[in-house]
Structure formats: structure tokens, C-alpha cells
Write a protein that holds these residues in place. Sequence first.
Motif, PDB file in Angstrom:
ATOM      1  N   SER A 145       0.892  -1.234  -0.120  1.00 11.97           N
ATOM      2  CA  SER A 145       0.017   0.108   0.234  1.00 11.97           C
ATOM      3  C   SER A 145       0.794   1.384  -0.053  1.00 11.97           C
ATOM      4  O   SER A 145       1.963   1.245   0.572  1.00 11.97           O
ATOM      5  CB  SER A 145      -0.924   0.020   1.210  1.00 11.97           C
ATOM      6  N   PRO A 183      -1.639  -0.471  -5.913  1.00 10.05           N
ATOM      7  CA  PRO A 183      -2.785  -1.270  -5.416  1.00 10.05           C
ATOM      8  C   PRO A 183      -4.218  -0.920  -5.784  1.00 10.05           C
ATOM      9  O   PRO A 183      -4.333   0.352  -5.601  1.00 10.05           O
ATOM     10  CB  PRO A 183      -2.232  -1.349  -4.005  1.00 10.05           C
ATOM     11  N   GLU A 184      -4.931  -1.638  -6.203  1.00 15.61           N
ATOM     12  CA  GLU A 184      -6.273  -1.238  -6.905  1.00 15.61           C
ATOM     13  C   GLU A 184      -7.209  -0.584  -5.604  1.00 15.61           C
ATOM     14  O   GLU A 184      -7.812   0.400  -5.749  1.00 15.61           O
ATOM     15  CB  GLU A 184      -7.003  -2.496  -7.233  1.00 15.61           C
ATOM     16  N   ASP A 185      -7.092  -1.145  -4.439  1.00 11.98           N
ATOM     17  CA  ASP A 185      -7.536  -0.392  -3.377  1.00 11.98           C
ATOM     18  C   ASP A 185      -7.259   0.844  -2.993  1.00 11.98           C
ATOM     19  O   ASP A 185      -8.003   1.608  -2.591  1.00 11.98           O
ATOM     20  CB  ASP A 185      -7.877  -1.253  -2.038  1.00 11.98           C
ATOM     21  N   ASP A 186      -5.896   1.022  -3.082  1.00 12.34           N
ATOM     22  CA  ASP A 186      -5.629   2.226  -2.581  1.00 12.34           C
ATOM     23  C   ASP A 186      -5.813   3.273  -3.791  1.00 12.34           C
ATOM     24  O   ASP A 186      -6.673   4.785  -3.139  1.00 12.34           O
ATOM     25  CB  ASP A 186      -3.868   2.398  -2.905  1.00 12.34           C
ATOM     26  N   TYR A 242      -8.729   3.413  -5.597  1.00 15.10           N
ATOM     27  CA  TYR A 242     -10.299   3.408  -5.456  1.00 15.10           C
ATOM     28  C   TYR A 242     -10.473   4.462  -4.248  1.00 15.10           C
ATOM     29  O   TYR A 242     -11.347   5.055  -4.311  1.00 15.10           O
ATOM     30  CB  TYR A 242     -10.606   1.839  -4.918  1.00 15.10           C
ATOM     31  N   GLN A 243      -9.605   4.057  -3.075  1.00 21.82           N
ATOM     32  CA  GLN A 243     -10.040   5.058  -2.009  1.00 21.82           C
ATOM     33  C   GLN A 243      -9.841   6.467  -2.183  1.00 21.82           C
ATOM     34  O   GLN A 243     -10.377   7.308  -1.597  1.00 21.82           O
ATOM     35  CB  GLN A 243      -9.094   4.686  -0.692  1.00 21.82           C
ATOM     36  N   LYS A 268     -12.424   7.823  -4.551  1.00 24.58           N
ATOM     37  CA  LYS A 268     -13.616   7.952  -3.804  1.00 24.58           C
ATOM     38  C   LYS A 268     -13.573   9.160  -2.753  1.00 24.58           C
ATOM     39  O   LYS A 268     -14.403  10.178  -2.941  1.00 24.58           O
ATOM     40  CB  LYS A 268     -13.855   6.832  -3.047  1.00 24.58           C
ATOM     41  N   GLY A 277      -8.738   0.462 -10.073  1.00 29.60           N
ATOM     42  CA  GLY A 277      -9.056   1.129  -8.933  1.00 29.60           C
ATOM     43  C   GLY A 277     -10.015   2.410  -9.098  1.00 29.60           C
ATOM     44  O   GLY A 277     -11.343   2.556  -8.620  1.00 29.60           O
ATOM     45  N   LYS A 334     -13.183   1.026 -10.915  1.00 29.07           N
ATOM     46  CA  LYS A 334     -14.018   0.413  -9.883  1.00 29.07           C
ATOM     47  C   LYS A 334     -15.042   1.343  -9.400  1.00 29.07           C
ATOM     48  O   LYS A 334     -16.309   1.308  -9.343  1.00 29.07           O
ATOM     49  CB  LYS A 334     -13.255  -0.376  -8.819  1.00 29.07           C
ATOM     50  N   TYR A 335     -14.531   2.728  -8.783  1.00 27.04           N
ATOM     51  CA  TYR A 335     -15.401   3.667  -8.243  1.00 27.04           C
ATOM     52  C   TYR A 335     -16.258   4.292  -9.179  1.00 27.04           C
ATOM     53  O   TYR A 335     -17.520   4.454  -9.082  1.00 27.04           O
ATOM     54  CB  TYR A 335     -14.510   4.489  -7.615  1.00 27.04           C
ATOM     55  N   GLU A 355     -19.347   1.996 -10.085  1.00 18.77           N
ATOM     56  CA  GLU A 355     -20.186   1.966  -8.786  1.00 18.77           C
ATOM     57  C   GLU A 355     -21.108   3.124  -8.912  1.00 18.77           C
ATOM     58  O   GLU A 355     -22.255   3.083  -8.465  1.00 18.77           O
ATOM     59  CB  GLU A 355     -19.357   1.993  -7.536  1.00 18.77           C
TER      60      GLU A 355
END
Length: 348
Positions: free
Chosen positions: A46, A292-295, A297-298, A301, A336, A339-340, A343
Motif C-alpha cells: 500500500s 494497488p487497486e484498493d489504494d 479506489y479510496q 472515492k 481502482g 471500479k469507483y 459503482e
Amino acid sequence: MFSRNQKLLTIGLVVLLIAGLLVGCGGNEQSSQDPAQGDQEKKAESILGDIYLVGATQGGGGVWDMVGTGLANVIQQNIPGSRITFVPGEGLANVKTIHKGEGDLGFMHSTMAFAASQGKEPFDAVYDNVRALFSVYDPSMQFVVLKSFPIDSLAELAEKKPAIRLAVGDPGSITELASRALLEEYGITYKDIESWGGSVQYKSMGEAADMMGDRLIDAISITGTAPMGALQEVATSQDLKMLSIDKEVVDRIVERYGFSPAVVPKDAYPFLEADVPTFSFRVIIGTPADTPEDDIYQIVKAVGENLDYMHNVHSNLQNLSLEYMAEGTGISLHPGAEKYYREMGVID
């Protein structure tokens, strides 16, 4: 302050030392760790605890500085444990910096990110390890001439060949590259202008505006979000006109360089009598493809949920929306970010 690469090198040396000790204690037993898997784990680390933002200076007075500070505030206030470190950049070089993984987020121009991904001018190789988070704002080409100068179009400039004194931006900047591309589409080179008795001057926006205010140059080829304060200031002391760009020229520039068709609206400046056709590009935020995808994304977002705040960071961001953020980046969106936006129903 250690760079991320230096940190990884230090960590790597410690890991190797410990591994050596374990092998020494375990006789001929070999580690089950797959070297390739180890690399993948590093890539998956991360970035949120120490994000390197390239291209902005905290507290600086430039547009990227102010936008970067606002972006940092949004990220740090909405993602627990996140921290931003500002790293000064140099426009075109930011693409290479992010490609090499020497920064985590970076300001860049959509056209230059596209050119880098294809290995086109001004890049000497392919730099395709960059993905986009979002578009930020869109500067447009604005070719402004003293009203008394004897041309009313760029086609007329090519035909009449007057001794024009033209400022085109700092050498190698996006403004200078766009200016050169525009002139070449009309069959004009810098050498042509000099052969007519004119001059091409590499000046920053502020320098060029001051010179035009003093009538030391006849024209400015400049990129920015209209209305630009520098041009508004010149207009207080000089009568000006803005030259439109022919549709067929805009179409060719869009196809060849990845720019977008645009219009400078009539109400942007008091000296405009109608909307002026031109072309534009996007300022975007990019990241290494393996972030990282989640990083990501956050981060996206956090920005998407705080657009009201971003609108007040700088006037260039007043029209920022999720739809705008997701388009015109010149390069592929990071998974990432995708993805957002999916959504939120912004992309399919």
C-alpha cells in the motif's frame, strides 16, 4: 528524507540478512519463498501511508501547487493513516517519473501521457506504465494578437508573412509544443517567422504578458483555462484580438496529438466578439500501473465525495464532476478508478 526506492532497498537488505541467518540455522533447508512472488508482494504494498505526489509544492502559488494542496487535504482528511509528501516536478518529466515508479501520484497533461504511451515526440521511448485516476481541468490554446497587428487569422499569417514577434512558452513546455504543432498545421515553422523578419521568443506566461503590455511583442500563443488573468491584465492597457483555429486544423491536431476540440466562450474576455474555436487538453493525475487497486479506489472515492470542497480550491475546478473526472485522460484509467466510476454509474 528517504525515497521510496531507498526505503525498499533498505528493507530488502534487512530481509536478505535475516534470510541468510535462517538458512545458516537450518542447514540445507531452502526457503519456500518464490522470488517472483516476492516481487509481486512488493508491488502490492500500500502507498497510502506515504504517498509521493509529483508536480506540486505545498503552499506554492502555482495552479498545480494549489490543486495539489487541496488534493492532499482531501486524501489525508478522508483516508485514515494517509500522508502526502510533495515532490516538485517538471511537467513533461512527471510522466517518466511516474512510469519508473519514483512517485505514487503525479500531475501530467493528457496529451503528453498519450504521447509517452506511444513513444511519440517529445519522448524518445515508450513510457506506458502509467494509468489515470482522473481529469482535473482543461487548458485551451489561446492565440492572442495586438488588435492593430495586420492579420485576422492564422491562415492570413501564413499568407502575408508579416514580421511577427511571437511568444510561445518555455522551451519544451506543453504550451511551446502545442504552439509549434499549431503553426506547423498552417505550414509555418519558427525558421519561417525569423526569415520574415519576426522572432520567436520562449517566455513564460507572466513574462509574455508583461512584454505584450509594453508592446514588445505582437502575439502570444498560450495555453490555460479561460479567462486567464495574464490576458485580462494585458487587456486593461492594450486592444487585443484572439485568432480562431480552423475546424480542419483542429481535427488534424486532435487526430495526431490527442488534443480535444474546444471553444473559448465569448464572455471569457471583453475583447471577444464571438466564441473562438480552438483545441484543449486535460491536466490529469496519473499513477504507476501496479499501484494497488484498493489504494486508488479510496483516493478517487475521497475526491469524488468531496467535490464541493475541490470546487473552492481553485477556479479551474469549478466544473469538476464525476463525469468529467472519468473522461479525456488520454491513457487508460487505473482499475481502482474504474471500479469507483462503475459503482457511481459514470462508466459502463
